[in-house]
Design an enzyme around this catalytic site. Structure first.
Site, PDB file in Angstrom:
ATOM      1  N   ARG A   1     -34.070-107.711  28.205  1.00  0.00           N
ATOM      2  CA  ARG A   1     -34.258-106.946  29.448  1.00  0.00           C
ATOM      3  C   ARG A   1     -35.658-107.181  30.001  1.00  0.00           C
ATOM      4  NH1 ARG A   1     -31.787-102.945  26.222  1.00  0.00           N
ATOM      5  NH2 ARG A   1     -33.693-101.710  26.058  1.00  0.00           N
TER       6      ARG A   1
ATOM      7  N   LYS B   1     -35.651 -92.407  43.363  1.00  0.00           N
ATOM      8  CA  LYS B   1     -34.287 -92.570  43.867  1.00  0.00           C
ATOM      9  C   LYS B   1     -33.322 -91.702  43.082  1.00  0.00           C
ATOM     10  CE  LYS B   1     -31.031 -95.100  42.655  1.00  0.00           C
ATOM     11  NZ  LYS B   1     -30.062 -96.130  42.212  1.00  0.00           N
TER      12      LYS B   1
ATOM     13  N   LYS C   1     -30.749 -94.095  51.673  1.00  0.00           N
ATOM     14  CA  LYS C   1     -30.117 -95.289  51.105  1.00  0.00           C
ATOM     15  C   LYS C   1     -28.598 -95.083  51.104  1.00  0.00           C
ATOM     16  CE  LYS C   1     -29.900 -98.380  47.120  1.00  0.00           C
ATOM     17  NZ  LYS C   1     -30.519 -98.852  45.864  1.00  0.00           N
TER      18      LYS C   1
END
Length: 341
Positions: free
Chosen positions: A44, A135, A221
């Site tokens: 990752r 977010k 968004k």
């Protein structure tokens, strides 16, 4: 609030957009399965480092990156903190703060996003660690039974509480109410998507006002207004653009600095074409740009294939896709520009 507005404006500055690199371990496992790569802390890290060291893309086309807790505090292989790589490219780090969507009691096929418990303290820590925005994703599915008014309102209420908490901590909230195009059965019409999206956005902004959120210090968004991915009738690029803009005009106050779309199961080229077509309509009170994950990363992931020797090719693929979407945010993308790559 002036500082929040300045951050929001920078995130949607002309010709730039947001890279969503906030995949959970489960989501990135699905991405890595495309190239047969095991999911480890190192894999990752290496993948995200490849993206963040893509100097052309990050410096020229990306304004912000949505991270997860692991990545916000992570270091590159040589020990350089990721936030330093982003700062060198003048990119604002952001953080995904929700804990995922879970079944909403009393409903069928609907979910509610969790993570409000302890959010205030987490936001304070994220702000100290350099996060400029956050977010939170709410999920609205379209089925024969869903969405219900209760399902829409419950998600809108949670999004508003999250947004208010962000602003109290000095962080710009990116509010993401996603009407799913790729849910089950995913065969709904574009008209059905438009109706649900309009009701969802109406409810979200009603809840944001009730929560005292300063609309000039946030970003939206949303999904684009499209048919479900398994719908037989496929709308044109122009119809998607026109219906999406009409829905936004009917629901999103002009005080919101910008709208950064999610790609929502669209192909890379579809997401780019739709964004460019919307910007070509002109006369909009907000800036329209991208906040893509898969639609920015897939070509780079396939080119990388987990091999260090492939990093330059993967970075070129990422830079190309970012450049195409940067052009789309200005209404300047053309299909031949993609074919020339």
């Amino acid at each position: 609030m002036a500082t929040l507005n300045a951050i929001a404006q920078k995130l949607v500055e002309p010709g730039k957009g947001i890279l969503a690199a906030d995949e959970s371990e489960g989501t990135i496992a699905k991405r890595f399965a495309l190239i047969g790569l095991p999911v480890t802390l190192e894999s990752r890290r290496d993948y995200r480092e490849m993206l963040f060291r893509s100097t052309e893309a990050m410096s020229n086309y990306i304004s912000g990156v949505i991270l997860i807790e692991e990545t916000l505090n992570q270091k590159a292989k040589d020990g350089t903190p990721f936030y330093e790589l982003l700062a060198a490219a003048d990119v604002i780090p952001g953080i995904k703060v929700d804990r995922g969507a879970f079944p909403l009691p009393g409903t069928r096929d609907e979910k509610i996003t969790e993570g409000l418990d302890g959010l205030h303290h987490r936001l304070e820590t994220y702000a100290k660690n350099g996060a400029g925005f956050a977010k939170w994703r709410g999920v609205i599915a379209i089925t024969n039974q869903a969405p219900t008014r209760n399902g829409i309102r419950a998600n809108a209420h949670v999004l508003a509480r999250y947004a208010a908490a962000c602003q109290a901590a000095g962080i710009v909230p990116v509010v993401e109410p996603e009407v799913l195009a790729d849910g089950e059965p995913g065969d709904h019409s574009i008209e059905r998507c438009q109706d649900v999206t309009q009701e969802t956005l109406d409810t979200v902004f009603s809840e944001l006002r009730l929560a005292g959120v300063d609309l000039s210090g946030m970003l939206l968004k949303p999904n684009m207004v499209t048919a479900g991915i398994r719908a037989r009738q496929r709308p044109s690029v122009e119809e998607v653009a026109e219906r999406t803009v009409a829905t936004l005009r009917a629901t999103v106050p002009a005080a919101v600095p910008g709208i950064a779309f999610l790609s929502g199961g669209q192909s890379d080229e579809e997401a780019t074409a739709h964004l460019s077509a919307m910007n070509r309509l002109g006369g909009l009170p907000w800036k329209l740009t991208f906040s893509y994950g898969r639609a920015l990363q897939t070509a780079a992931l396939l080119a990388w294939n987990g091999e260090p020797a492939n990093v330059p090719a993967a970075q070129r693929a990422f830079s190309h896709r970012a450049h195409m979407n940067a052009l789309a945010s200005l209404g300047q993308w053309r299909p031949d520009l993609d074919l020339a790559a």
